[in-house]
Design a protein around this motif. Structure first.
Motif, PDB file in Angstrom:
ATOM      1  N   ALA A 233       0.806  -1.231   0.000  1.00 44.66           N
ATOM      2  CA  ALA A 233       0.000   0.000   0.000  1.00 44.66           C
ATOM      3  C   ALA A 233       0.836   1.277   0.000  1.00 44.66           C
ATOM      4  O   ALA A 233       0.771   2.073   0.936  1.00 44.66           O
ATOM      5  N   GLN A 234       1.597   1.478  -1.064  1.00 48.45           N
ATOM      6  CA  GLN A 234       2.367   2.702  -1.220  1.00 48.45           C
ATOM      7  C   GLN A 234       1.825   3.508  -2.404  1.00 48.45           C
ATOM      8  O   GLN A 234       1.162   2.970  -3.281  1.00 48.45           O
ATOM      9  N   ILE A 235       2.133   4.801  -2.408  1.00 49.34           N
ATOM     10  CA  ILE A 235       1.694   5.654  -3.512  1.00 49.34           C
ATOM     11  C   ILE A 235       2.173   5.054  -4.829  1.00 49.34           C
ATOM     12  O   ILE A 235       3.342   4.705  -4.944  1.00 49.34           O
ATOM     13  N   PRO A 236       1.321   4.909  -5.840  1.00 48.09           N
ATOM     14  CA  PRO A 236      -0.085   5.356  -5.929  1.00 48.09           C
ATOM     15  C   PRO A 236      -1.104   4.257  -5.645  1.00 48.09           C
ATOM     16  O   PRO A 236      -2.298   4.464  -5.864  1.00 48.09           O
ATOM     17  N   LEU A 237      -0.665   3.091  -5.181  1.00 47.67           N
ATOM     18  CA  LEU A 237      -1.561   1.945  -5.028  1.00 47.67           C
ATOM     19  C   LEU A 237      -1.935   1.690  -3.568  1.00 47.67           C
ATOM     20  O   LEU A 237      -2.044   0.555  -3.135  1.00 47.67           O
ATOM     21  N   GLY A 289       8.399   5.752  -0.339  1.00 43.79           N
ATOM     22  CA  GLY A 289       8.129   5.480   1.068  1.00 43.79           C
ATOM     23  C   GLY A 289       7.995   6.747   1.894  1.00 43.79           C
ATOM     24  O   GLY A 289       7.103   6.869   2.733  1.00 43.79           O
ATOM     25  N   LEU A 290       8.870   7.713   1.628  1.00 42.66           N
ATOM     26  CA  LEU A 290       8.869   8.954   2.394  1.00 42.66           C
ATOM     27  C   LEU A 290       7.588   9.746   2.178  1.00 42.66           C
ATOM     28  O   LEU A 290       6.940  10.191   3.141  1.00 42.66           O
ATOM     29  N   PHE A 291       7.175   9.897   0.929  1.00 39.61           N
ATOM     30  CA  PHE A 291       5.972  10.686   0.649  1.00 39.61           C
ATOM     31  C   PHE A 291       4.701   9.936   1.049  1.00 39.61           C
ATOM     32  O   PHE A 291       3.715  10.573   1.456  1.00 39.61           O
ATOM     33  N   THR A 292       4.723   8.602   0.958  1.00 35.86           N
ATOM     34  CA  THR A 292       3.569   7.831   1.432  1.00 35.86           C
ATOM     35  C   THR A 292       3.406   7.990   2.937  1.00 35.86           C
ATOM     36  O   THR A 292       2.291   8.186   3.438  1.00 35.86           O
ATOM     37  N   ALA A 293       4.518   7.903   3.663  1.00 32.64           N
ATOM     38  CA  ALA A 293       4.478   8.039   5.125  1.00 32.64           C
ATOM     39  C   ALA A 293       3.909   9.393   5.526  1.00 32.64           C
ATOM     40  O   ALA A 293       3.054   9.490   6.422  1.00 32.64           O
ATOM     41  N   LEU A 294       4.356  10.438   4.866  1.00 32.65           N
ATOM     42  CA  LEU A 294       3.923  11.789   5.207  1.00 32.65           C
ATOM     43  C   LEU A 294       2.467  12.024   4.822  1.00 32.65           C
ATOM     44  O   LEU A 294       1.676  12.563   5.603  1.00 32.65           O
ATOM     45  N   MET A 321       9.081   2.079   6.891  1.00 31.36           N
ATOM     46  CA  MET A 321       9.868   0.863   6.644  1.00 31.36           C
ATOM     47  C   MET A 321      10.549   0.934   5.281  1.00 31.36           C
ATOM     48  O   MET A 321      11.721   0.545   5.130  1.00 31.36           O
ATOM     49  N   PHE A 322       9.838   1.441   4.288  1.00 29.49           N
ATOM     50  CA  PHE A 322      10.439   1.582   2.956  1.00 29.49           C
ATOM     51  C   PHE A 322      11.536   2.647   2.959  1.00 29.49           C
ATOM     52  O   PHE A 322      12.500   2.550   2.198  1.00 29.49           O
ATOM     53  N   VAL A 414      15.894  13.866   4.543  1.00 28.20           N
ATOM     54  CA  VAL A 414      15.126  12.631   4.721  1.00 28.20           C
ATOM     55  C   VAL A 414      14.785  12.459   6.201  1.00 28.20           C
ATOM     56  O   VAL A 414      13.657  12.108   6.563  1.00 28.20           O
ATOM     57  N   TRP A 415      15.759  12.716   7.070  1.00 30.60           N
ATOM     58  CA  TRP A 415      15.530  12.613   8.514  1.00 30.60           C
ATOM     59  C   TRP A 415      14.438  13.578   8.971  1.00 30.60           C
ATOM     60  O   TRP A 415      13.562  13.204   9.759  1.00 30.60           O
ATOM     61  N   ALA A 416      14.477  14.805   8.480  1.00 33.23           N
ATOM     62  CA  ALA A 416      13.497  15.812   8.899  1.00 33.23           C
ATOM     63  C   ALA A 416      12.083  15.405   8.497  1.00 33.23           C
ATOM     64  O   ALA A 416      11.124  15.542   9.283  1.00 33.23           O
ATOM     65  N   LEU A 417      11.928  14.884   7.273  1.00 28.59           N
ATOM     66  CA  LEU A 417      10.602  14.461   6.812  1.00 28.59           C
ATOM     67  C   LEU A 417      10.126  13.220   7.568  1.00 28.59           C
ATOM     68  O   LEU A 417       8.947  13.115   7.922  1.00 28.59           O
ATOM     69  N   ALA A 418      11.052  12.294   7.830  1.00 29.66           N
ATOM     70  CA  ALA A 418      10.687  11.108   8.611  1.00 29.66           C
ATOM     71  C   ALA A 418      10.322  11.501  10.036  1.00 29.66           C
ATOM     72  O   ALA A 418       9.379  10.948  10.626  1.00 29.66           O
TER      73      ALA A 418
END
Length: 637
Positions: A233-237, A289-294, A321-322, A414-418
């Motif tokens: 279940a990651q962007i776009p699915l 993974g980063l944009f899906t998480a956010l 995780m990604f 990457v750390w800041a967004l995570a």
């Protein structure tokens, strides 16, 4: 003494046997017996998995891999595929998660599904689900993995749409099935390309031939990741996963914690060498993974369905995780996957206990003040919330901190967004906790009059998962605290080739301490903000969403992604289908087929007139026939 080969074979055998027994006698055996068979099957698999895990833990690093080949499955030309199982540190850990958490979910289902008339069918599906997931992680080749991959997709369809008389539930099941088929197409093309390139689909053979990166390898890894996008279940699915809440709550826990959504994480971790040699694909994993998480975290901030909040939380945690996999921290991603299984199963089952106590109510705006009515559920749910928020010493703190540390090593942005994702997680999870269990009770008088704590078959699994959510993180305690990471050391044989190719710059212990303190401090600030808003000030989400700000409406409506897909994909496809039906189907194919049918029908009607019952006419026809035969024979001479 039972041989290791037999033990390995027994792990998937027990759930398969449970499915067969219950499936063949679904309407003939009592539901109590069916539940005992289903739970016993998974329990036996768990016991065997523990034995195998202990054996691997005590072996030398170069001997932590066991393979058993049962028989040759397919042999066509140069293509061969066998039914063979691989048990190494990665698959061994997966076995413990699948069977351990899966067993607790089975036990929980005894109480939760007690009054359902189709409970036997439900348990047969659960056993089949566990079997296919075990097949996925134990297969020693891509084809066997793909069979398990498709099997969990089938079982998710059966379980999400379990209450199939409700059209919304069947629509959700169809959505999950169809969106996963999109990802699965990419996966199977990737597997075919692997065979074309390397002449084998066995993991060991493929990995031994991979020497350096190439355009073909990059294409293969991207195609495999497309499959992971669908299953995990990651962007776009990703939009199918929140809708999967239509199924019974134990199904939500099984899909979100122990089985289906972890398949994509496992698949990339299993193919870590391929991804390490394909930096483009690895960066794609990181970015998605980063944009899906956010994105999922932002959406979860405004959801009011208790299970939908947890669903978007799952999408967000999978994104983290990604992120770990994308920065090459494969063991960190697997570590968070394991701890996430504990506290996410706990949270879903806790939500199910709340729903069970309120007789089906899922809207947190109609809850509040439930901790005095559901004390055990409240305490265990609180532990799950603390764990997912990353509060020490709960399990989520260790695994999430490790991901953040690895992200900081890779790139501060990457750390800041995570970190932002982590802080949003703490806020919306405590928002969920406060609105459900604190403040004045907003439930109806009827619900309050009949509310009750769940039976022991529900509260015991909750208690055990709560314990795991407290102590589970200690299996991967960072080096900065105790000088060694036992889980990372255990998984080392699986990832050592990738680690040898990477140039990781390890953080100084002082830096890691500083980051830990900063993250925990900011998390506590966010929790206090949630407390002030929803407990001290008594804020409750409004039922009139139109009166809220545009940003709130955007998040509440999930950024209109479903509507966007409907506009640019679903409706055009339906329009094209209708057009092709009119032009090709009705005007072309139907006219030809119907024309042939009409010709045959008309000819038959004329031929039928010859059968008129008149003997004189029959003699006349015979004479004419004989004359024609004689004339034809004379003509041929």
């Amino acid at each position: 003494m039972v041989s290791t080969d037999l033990l390995i074979s027994l792990v998937p055998f027990f759930p398969l046997l449970g499915f067969i027994i219950i499936g063949l006698t679904v309407n003939k055996i009592p539901k109590t017996l069916a539940s005992y068979i289903a739970c016993g099957a998974v329990l036996f698999s768990f016991i065997v998995s523990v034995i195998l895990f202990v054996q691997l833990s005590g072996a030398d690093e170069n001997q932590r891999s066991l393979t058993v080949s049962l028989f040759n499955w397919i042999s066509v030309g140069e293509f061969t595929a066998s039914i063979s199982f691989l048990v190494d540190p990665l698959s061994s850990l997966m076995l413990l998660v699948i069977t351990g958490v899966g067993f607790l979910i089975h036990v929980y289902s005894i109480g939760y599904m007690h009054d359902d008339p189709a409970v036997n069918r439900f348990f047969s599906y659960l056993n089949l689900f566990v079997f296919f997931m075990l097949l996925l992680v134990m297969g020693s080749n891509y084809l066997l993995m793909f069979v398990g991959w498709e099997g969990v997709g089938l079982c998710s369809y059966l379980l999400i749409g379990f209450w199939f008389k409700n059209k919304d539930y069947t629509d959700a099941a169809n959505k999950a099935f169809i969106m996963n088929r999109i990802g699965d197409l990419g996966l199977i093309i990737g597997v075919v390309l692997i065979f074309i390139t390397y002449g084998s689909i066995e993991y060991a053979s493929v990995f031994s031939q991979v020497g350096e990166g190439s355009a073909t390898l990059t294409l293969i890894t991207i195609l495999l990741f497309v499959g992971a996008m669908g299953k995990s279940a990651q962007i776009p699915l990703y939009t199918w996963l929140p809708d999967a809440m239509a199924g019974p709550t134990p199904v939500s826990a099984l899909i979100h914690a122990a089985t289906m959504v972890t398949a994509g994480i496992y698949m990339i971790a299993r193919n870590n060498l391929l991804y390490t040699l394909s930096p483009i694909a690895l960066n794609l994993v990181l970015v998605v993974g980063l944009f899906t998480a956010l994105l999922a975290a932002v959406i979860a901030l405004t959801q009011n369905d208790i299970k939908k909040v947890l669903a978007y939380s799952t999408v967000s945690q999978l994104g983290l995780m990604f992120v770990a996999l994308g920065v090459g921290a494969y063991s960190s991603g697997i570590f968070h996957m394991a701890t996430h299984a504990f506290f996410k199963a706990l949270l879903f089952l806790g939500a199910g206990s709340v729903i069970h106590g309120l007789h089906g109510e899922q809207d947190i705006r109609k809850m509040g003040g439930l901790k005095k009515y559901l004390p055990t559920t409240f305490v265990t749910f609180l532990i799950g919330v603390l764990a997912i928020s990353g509060i020490p010493p709960f399990a989520g703190f260790f695994s999430k901190d490790e991901i953040l540390a690895k992200a900081f090593e890779a790139n501060p942005i990457v750390w800041a967004l995570a970190l932002t994702t982590s802080l949003l997680t703490a806020f919306y999870m405590f928002r969920l906790l406060f609105l459900t269990f604190y403040g004045k009770t907003r439930a109806s008088d009827h619900a309050i009059a009949h509310i009750h704590e769940s039976p022991k078959s529900i509260t015991i699994p909750l208690t055990l998962l709560a314990i795991l959510s407290v102590v589970g993180g200690f299996m991967g305690v960072p080096e900065a605290l105790f000088g060694s990471n036992k889980l990372e050391h255990f998984l080392n044989p699986v990832f050592e080739n990738s680690l040898a190719l990477m140039n990781h710059t390890h953080l100084a212990h002082s830096t890691e301490y500083m980051l830990m303190g900063l993250v925990v401090g900011l998390t506590l600030v966010v929790i206090f903000a949630a407390y002030r808003s929803y407990v001290k000030n008594g804020a409750v989400p409004t039922f009139d969403v139109d009166s809220t700000s545009s940003v709130h409406k955007l998040s509440y409506n999930k950024f209109y992604v479903d509507e966007l897909y409907d506009s640019i994909i679903v409706k055009p496809l339906f329009a094209l289908s209708n057009l092709l039906e009119k032009i090709i189907e009705k005007s072309g194919i139907d006219r030809v087929v119907n024309g042939i049918g009409a010709t045959v029908d008309g000819g038959s009607r004329l031929a039928r007139l010859l059968q008129n019952g008149n003997i004189g006419f029959y003699i006349f026809a015979m004479v004419i026939g004989i004359i024609l035969i004689l004339a034809a024979s004379g003509f041929t001479k």
